[in-house]
Design an enzyme around this catalytic site. Sequence first.
Site, PDB file in Angstrom:
ATOM      1  N   LEU A 229       0.819  -1.204   0.000  1.00  0.00           N
ATOM      2  CA  LEU A 229       0.000   0.000   0.000  1.00  0.00           C
ATOM      3  C   LEU A 229       0.856   1.258   0.000  1.00  0.00           C
ATOM      4  O   LEU A 229       0.519   2.243  -0.670  1.00  0.00           O
ATOM      5  CB  LEU A 229      -0.932   0.012   1.222  1.00  0.00           C
ATOM      6  CG  LEU A 229      -2.240  -0.783   1.102  1.00  0.00           C
ATOM      7  CD1 LEU A 229      -1.990  -2.279   0.977  1.00  0.00           C
ATOM      8  CD2 LEU A 229      -3.132  -0.496   2.309  1.00  0.00           C
ATOM      9  N   HIS A 269      -1.298   6.967   7.811  1.00  0.00           N
ATOM     10  CA  HIS A 269      -0.347   6.042   8.434  1.00  0.00           C
ATOM     11  C   HIS A 269       1.086   6.371   8.003  1.00  0.00           C
ATOM     12  O   HIS A 269       1.994   6.472   8.852  1.00  0.00           O
ATOM     13  CB  HIS A 269      -0.720   4.614   8.017  1.00  0.00           C
ATOM     14  CG  HIS A 269       0.179   3.535   8.521  1.00  0.00           C
ATOM     15  ND1 HIS A 269      -0.158   2.714   9.572  1.00  0.00           N
ATOM     16  CD2 HIS A 269       1.394   3.102   8.091  1.00  0.00           C
ATOM     17  CE1 HIS A 269       0.822   1.835   9.777  1.00  0.00           C
ATOM     18  NE2 HIS A 269       1.778   2.052   8.881  1.00  0.00           N
ATOM     19  N   GLU A 270       1.305   6.555   6.708  1.00  0.00           N
ATOM     20  CA  GLU A 270       2.661   6.806   6.216  1.00  0.00           C
ATOM     21  C   GLU A 270       3.177   8.180   6.640  1.00  0.00           C
ATOM     22  O   GLU A 270       4.364   8.337   6.934  1.00  0.00           O
ATOM     23  CB  GLU A 270       2.714   6.656   4.695  1.00  0.00           C
ATOM     24  CG  GLU A 270       2.329   5.279   4.170  1.00  0.00           C
ATOM     25  CD  GLU A 270       3.137   4.127   4.755  1.00  0.00           C
ATOM     26  OE1 GLU A 270       4.220   4.368   5.326  1.00  0.00           O
ATOM     27  OE2 GLU A 270       2.680   2.978   4.664  1.00  0.00           O
ATOM     28  N   HIS A 279       5.230   1.757  14.240  1.00  0.00           N
ATOM     29  CA  HIS A 279       3.997   0.977  14.302  1.00  0.00           C
ATOM     30  C   HIS A 279       3.580   0.808  15.756  1.00  0.00           C
ATOM     31  O   HIS A 279       4.414   0.759  16.659  1.00  0.00           O
ATOM     32  CB  HIS A 279       4.187  -0.385  13.634  1.00  0.00           C
ATOM     33  CG  HIS A 279       4.292  -0.294  12.146  1.00  0.00           C
ATOM     34  ND1 HIS A 279       5.296  -0.926  11.425  1.00  0.00           N
ATOM     35  CD2 HIS A 279       3.524   0.356  11.224  1.00  0.00           C
ATOM     36  CE1 HIS A 279       5.135  -0.677  10.132  1.00  0.00           C
ATOM     37  NE2 HIS A 279       4.065   0.107   9.991  1.00  0.00           N
ATOM     38  N   TRP A 281       2.646  -1.571  17.535  1.00  0.00           N
ATOM     39  CA  TRP A 281       3.149  -2.726  18.296  1.00  0.00           C
ATOM     40  C   TRP A 281       4.667  -2.692  18.446  1.00  0.00           C
ATOM     41  O   TRP A 281       5.252  -3.619  19.002  1.00  0.00           O
ATOM     42  CB  TRP A 281       2.693  -4.039  17.643  1.00  0.00           C
ATOM     43  CG  TRP A 281       3.287  -4.301  16.285  1.00  0.00           C
ATOM     44  CD1 TRP A 281       4.377  -5.071  15.993  1.00  0.00           C
ATOM     45  CD2 TRP A 281       2.836  -3.788  15.029  1.00  0.00           C
ATOM     46  NE1 TRP A 281       4.633  -5.075  14.639  1.00  0.00           N
ATOM     47  CE2 TRP A 281       3.689  -4.287  14.027  1.00  0.00           C
ATOM     48  CE3 TRP A 281       1.778  -2.941  14.656  1.00  0.00           C
ATOM     49  CZ2 TRP A 281       3.536  -3.971  12.676  1.00  0.00           C
ATOM     50  CZ3 TRP A 281       1.625  -2.628  13.311  1.00  0.00           C
ATOM     51  CH2 TRP A 281       2.481  -3.140  12.341  1.00  0.00           C
ATOM     52  N   ASP A 290       7.402   1.243  20.938  1.00  0.00           N
ATOM     53  CA  ASP A 290       7.150   2.243  19.902  1.00  0.00           C
ATOM     54  C   ASP A 290       7.519   3.639  20.394  1.00  0.00           C
ATOM     55  O   ASP A 290       7.264   4.625  19.706  1.00  0.00           O
ATOM     56  CB  ASP A 290       5.698   2.204  19.430  1.00  0.00           C
ATOM     57  CG  ASP A 290       4.696   2.694  20.471  1.00  0.00           C
ATOM     58  OD1 ASP A 290       5.075   2.828  21.651  1.00  0.00           O
ATOM     59  OD2 ASP A 290       3.530   2.927  20.104  1.00  0.00           O
ATOM     60  N   VAL A 292       6.319   5.406  22.810  1.00  0.00           N
ATOM     61  CA  VAL A 292       5.186   6.228  23.220  1.00  0.00           C
ATOM     62  C   VAL A 292       4.604   5.626  24.498  1.00  0.00           C
ATOM     63  O   VAL A 292       4.296   4.434  24.536  1.00  0.00           O
ATOM     64  CB  VAL A 292       4.106   6.302  22.128  1.00  0.00           C
ATOM     65  CG1 VAL A 292       2.915   7.126  22.597  1.00  0.00           C
ATOM     66  CG2 VAL A 292       4.678   6.913  20.849  1.00  0.00           C
ATOM     67  N   ASP A 328      -9.156   0.794   6.764  1.00  0.00           N
ATOM     68  CA  ASP A 328      -9.320   2.245   6.896  1.00  0.00           C
ATOM     69  C   ASP A 328     -10.502   2.619   7.783  1.00  0.00           C
ATOM     70  O   ASP A 328     -10.428   3.567   8.568  1.00  0.00           O
ATOM     71  CB  ASP A 328      -9.511   2.881   5.510  1.00  0.00           C
ATOM     72  CG  ASP A 328      -8.195   3.054   4.772  1.00  0.00           C
ATOM     73  OD1 ASP A 328      -7.205   2.403   5.153  1.00  0.00           O
ATOM     74  OD2 ASP A 328      -8.157   3.840   3.805  1.00  0.00           O
TER      75      ASP A 328
END
Length: 357
Positions: A229, A269-270, A279, A281, A290, A292, A328
């Site tokens: 994608l 996302h990108e 990401h 996970w 990640d 965060v 989405d």
Amino acid sequence: MKKVILGMAALALLFVACKDDQSDLPDPQEIAVDMSDFYLYTDAASTSKGDKGNGRDCQSMSVLNRNLDANPGLFKKMYDIEKQVRQFIAAKKPSNPGNGGGPGGGDDGGGSPVDDGLGSLTIPVVVHVIYSNSNENISDTQIRSQIDVLNRDFNATNNDVNQVPQEFADRVANSDINFSLAQTIRVSSTRTSWGTRDDMKSSANGGSDAVDPANFMNIWVCNIGGGILGYAQFPGGNASTDGIVVSPQYFGTTGFVSAPFDGGRTTTHEVGHYLNLRHIWGDGRCNRDDFVADTPTSDAPNYSCPSYPTVNCRSNDMTMNYMDYVDDACMYMFSEGQKARMRALFAAGGARADLVN
């Protein structure tokens, strides 16, 4: 998913013990962050959950790993960027950050919203449309629909944000990052797929050269192939390839779009990766981070539209986060910690500061 390895007091003692001359000690802000968990190489190819062949396929981490192998200096650049991000966030946090929602609170985002002093940010965008047929030569309307999605998603004005479960409702972030279409460049090509080696970013290879990447976010829309994608370049990479790539059928919400990735969220996302988000996970098992604090620990991507709660690593997954792999229609939030990481890039000395100057 903050992994606390050294407490601040222990880290300060470590610096003192290792330096005889107190005048050589780093500035206090230099010891206010812990970089011991910084890790770039991942097992991003793991697909232990779901069927990757029928789900979202983002190649950002695989491309990053390839670039790290090819460029020995990239790790140091990304380390320094991460350090700047953590220092900026730590400097803006109150002395008692409260319950950040993630283990340990951390220096990498999470907790109650804090005014970072940066104000509303607007990123100018250049879209390169590289096409081999009329479908791939997407319309201006389709391009505009994608810019509109970015503006909604990064400002939490998307009409599905009210679907966030109560558990995560107080972590939903208005990142106050806006996007303005500055230019569209169209290039006709006989090439039917481009892969992930950045050929589309070079006119010498039949693609389109990046436009002033320090001051514009470049997006290449072309058929990547292989069911991919999109992919993005993280801050710190080669300027000539800086930006994101999205296949045309996953770009925007109208025109040549393909369900279930027809909501413009691949680009959201990108752009998250482009703005230094990993990401959800952490591209690894339960012990991978990640960076965060207010995103729950998980061990692999989620696909399709998982039910709530989806439990992994002894906590409920934030499957609706834009940085997971769900459809989405089933992703609709960034967290406060992710917001802090993204916006830190625009501080003075930050890796993306020129984008909004």
